[in-house]
Design a protein around this motif. Structure first.
Motif, PDB file in Angstrom:
ATOM      1  N   ARG A  67      90.278 -20.638  19.546  1.00 34.06           N
ATOM      2  CA  ARG A  67      89.164 -21.017  18.661  1.00 34.06           C
ATOM      3  C   ARG A  67      87.878 -21.201  19.467  1.00 34.06           C
ATOM      4  NH1 ARG A  67      85.318 -21.814  16.981  1.00 34.06           N
ATOM      5  NH2 ARG A  67      84.500 -22.980  15.207  1.00 34.06           N
ATOM      6  N   TYR A  85      99.772 -13.857   5.586  1.00 37.08           N
ATOM      7  CA  TYR A  85      98.427 -14.224   5.160  1.00 37.08           C
ATOM      8  C   TYR A  85      98.480 -15.605   4.498  1.00 37.08           C
ATOM      9  CZ  TYR A  85      93.648 -13.677   3.578  1.00 37.08           C
ATOM     10  OH  TYR A  85      92.308 -13.849   3.395  1.00 37.08           O
ATOM     11  N   ARG A  98      89.485  -8.987  18.675  1.00 36.72           N
ATOM     12  CA  ARG A  98      90.752  -9.710  18.608  1.00 36.72           C
ATOM     13  C   ARG A  98      90.723 -10.847  19.619  1.00 36.72           C
ATOM     14  NH1 ARG A  98      94.411  -6.995  15.489  1.00 36.72           N
ATOM     15  NH2 ARG A  98      93.858  -4.812  15.060  1.00 36.72           N
ATOM     16  N   TYR A 100      94.683 -18.993  12.198  1.00 38.11           N
ATOM     17  CA  TYR A 100      95.646 -18.428  13.139  1.00 38.11           C
ATOM     18  C   TYR A 100      95.334 -18.817  14.585  1.00 38.11           C
ATOM     19  CZ  TYR A 100      96.800 -15.024   9.380  1.00 38.11           C
ATOM     20  OH  TYR A 100      97.163 -14.415   8.218  1.00 38.11           O
ATOM     21  N   LEU A 101      94.092 -19.213  14.866  1.00 34.97           N
ATOM     22  CA  LEU A 101      93.637 -19.418  16.239  1.00 34.97           C
ATOM     23  C   LEU A 101      94.166 -20.718  16.825  1.00 34.97           C
ATOM     24  CD1 LEU A 101      89.901 -18.430  15.646  1.00 34.97           C
ATOM     25  CD2 LEU A 101      91.610 -17.026  16.827  1.00 34.97           C
ATOM     26  N   ASP A 127      99.034  -8.428   8.458  1.00 32.94           N
ATOM     27  CA  ASP A 127      99.554  -9.766   8.192  1.00 32.94           C
ATOM     28  C   ASP A 127      99.740 -10.100   6.714  1.00 32.94           C
ATOM     29  OD1 ASP A 127      96.821  -9.648   7.782  1.00 32.94           O
ATOM     30  OD2 ASP A 127      96.439 -11.677   8.508  1.00 32.94           O
ATOM     31  N   LYS A 181      96.041 -12.842  18.831  1.00 30.70           N
ATOM     32  CA  LYS A 181      96.539 -11.848  17.876  1.00 30.70           C
ATOM     33  C   LYS A 181      95.661 -11.761  16.626  1.00 30.70           C
ATOM     34  CE  LYS A 181     101.386 -12.309  19.264  1.00 30.70           C
ATOM     35  NZ  LYS A 181     102.771 -12.628  18.808  1.00 30.70           N
ATOM     36  N   THR A 182      94.591 -12.540  16.594  1.00 38.07           N
ATOM     37  CA  THR A 182      93.771 -12.640  15.383  1.00 38.07           C
ATOM     38  C   THR A 182      92.572 -11.714  15.457  1.00 38.07           C
ATOM     39  OG1 THR A 182      94.410 -14.973  15.198  1.00 38.07           O
ATOM     40  CG2 THR A 182      92.554 -14.233  13.855  1.00 38.07           C
ATOM     41  N   ARG A 183      92.412 -10.887  14.453  1.00 36.80           N
ATOM     42  CA  ARG A 183      91.291  -9.955  14.385  1.00 36.80           C
ATOM     43  C   ARG A 183      90.157 -10.596  13.589  1.00 36.80           C
ATOM     44  NH1 ARG A 183      89.211  -5.647  11.291  1.00 36.80           N
ATOM     45  NH2 ARG A 183      88.678  -3.755  12.484  1.00 36.80           N
ATOM     46  N   LEU A 184      89.005 -10.748  14.224  1.00 37.19           N
ATOM     47  CA  LEU A 184      87.841 -11.387  13.618  1.00 37.19           C
ATOM     48  C   LEU A 184      86.696 -10.390  13.511  1.00 37.19           C
ATOM     49  CD1 LEU A 184      87.945 -14.690  15.714  1.00 37.19           C
ATOM     50  CD2 LEU A 184      88.854 -14.358  13.390  1.00 37.19           C
ATOM     51  N   ARG A 228      91.436 -16.296   8.204  1.00 36.89           N
ATOM     52  CA  ARG A 228      92.256 -16.011   9.376  1.00 36.89           C
ATOM     53  C   ARG A 228      91.935 -16.914  10.568  1.00 36.89           C
ATOM     54  NH1 ARG A 228      91.792 -10.580   7.130  1.00 36.89           N
ATOM     55  NH2 ARG A 228      93.881  -9.717   6.789  1.00 36.89           N
ATOM     56  N   ASN A 229      90.880 -17.726  10.484  1.00 40.52           N
ATOM     57  CA  ASN A 229      90.569 -18.638  11.588  1.00 40.52           C
ATOM     58  C   ASN A 229      91.703 -19.631  11.829  1.00 40.52           C
ATOM     59  OD1 ASN A 229      88.116 -17.358  11.809  1.00 40.52           O
ATOM     60  ND2 ASN A 229      86.887 -19.051  11.019  1.00 40.52           N
TER      61      ASN A 229
END
Length: 280
Positions: free
Chosen positions: A196, A71, A267, A190-191, A67, A270-273, A187-188
């Motif tokens: 979330r 970003y 994930r 993105y949720l 991203d 689409k968000t990798r945490l 990146r939170n």
């Protein structure tokens, strides 16, 4: 608070501080600052005479289909947070300033970069080590501050500093969390609201691991199986990895003992945490 966009200007400012005998702390960031970054800046400001915050979205640590372009960025907000937290200088270079066209040199740390995030993101830690080593040379800090949420990154940087004889202290700082335990991350954002809510499963699972260990669980395989099962019960969560490794070289263990790192990458949508629990 000053803002410098070039290496030359940054070096000039820091050299003047050093001539006065002042200590310097560095907080490397990719911007879009949150309370986690703020805690690092506050700690640096408390422990050093001057604090430098780098704000640079490092293209070298992003892989294909990651991203980089998306970003999140908000430099004006970053400046406000830095100013309030006590930063004295923001180093905000463009990619061409850090990586001119004739740039061909890189920093690699082997072994401890091969598992965890390193296995999913080839070249990532080469990018991290290269940019951090450049930041160390440009700002010549006495201390550098990193969040413990990025546990592998912290271990890699500590090893790089040890092996390459950088004259500075690397300080890991506690993870700052939301009210439900989710680790603060740029990146939170993105949720979605539903994602979330689902993301809280990561912290709950790590809390279970902490409790299981406190009650005497020492079988790494059994604990990993239970952790995987708990996250898989959340429909929106997809596991990249959950690993139980020793806390120094990050190698897999069969029997749990200190120091131990339980690291997770999950994930949600689409968000990798990422998050972790460190037993020491």
């Amino acid at each position: 608070m000053k803002i410098a966009e070039t290496k030359q200007e940054t070096r000039k400012i820091v050299k003047e501080w050093k001539k006065q005998g002042l200590s310097v702390g560095l907080v490397p960031t990719m911007g879009f600052l949150h309370e986690g970054h703020e805690s690092l800046i506050l700690k640096s400001a408390a422990e050093n005479d001057k604090t430098v915050v780098s704000v640079f979205v490092n293209p070298m640590q992003f892989g294909k289909n990651e991203d980089l372009e998306d970003y999140p960025r908000d430099f004006e907000r970053d400046c406000s947070i830095c100013r309030k937290a006590g930063a004295d200088l923001i180093f905000h270079p463009c990619p061409q300033e850090m990586y001119p066209a004739d740039f061909f040199s890189y920093v690699n740390v082997d072994r401890i970069t091969e598992g965890l995030c390193g296995s999913d993101r080839p070249g990532h830690f080469r990018g991290v080590c290269t940019v951090v080593s450049k930041l160390f040379h440009i700002t010549t800090p006495d201390r550098a501050y990193f969040g413990q949420k990025d546990a592998q990154q912290l271990a890699v940087i500590k090893k790089m500093v040890q092996d390459l004889d950088f004259d500075l202290q690397v300080i890991g700082c506690p993870t700052v969390r939301e009210a439900d335990g989710l680790a603060k991350s740029s990146r939170n954002t993105y949720l979605s609201p539903e994602e979330r809510k689902a993301a809280a499963v990561i912290h709950r699972t790590l809390e279970y691991a902490k409790e299981a260990i406190s009650q005497g669980q020492r079988d790494a395989g059994e604990l990993k199986k239970e952790l995987v099962s708990r996250i898989e019960k959340e429909p929106l969560a997809e596991i990249d990895y959950i690993e139980l490794v020793d806390g120094e070289l990050l190698q897999p263990v069969k029997v749990l003992k200190k120091p131990l790192l339980i690291a997770a990458a999950v994930r949600v949508g689409k968000t990798r945490l990422i998050d972790n629990y460190f037993w020491e």
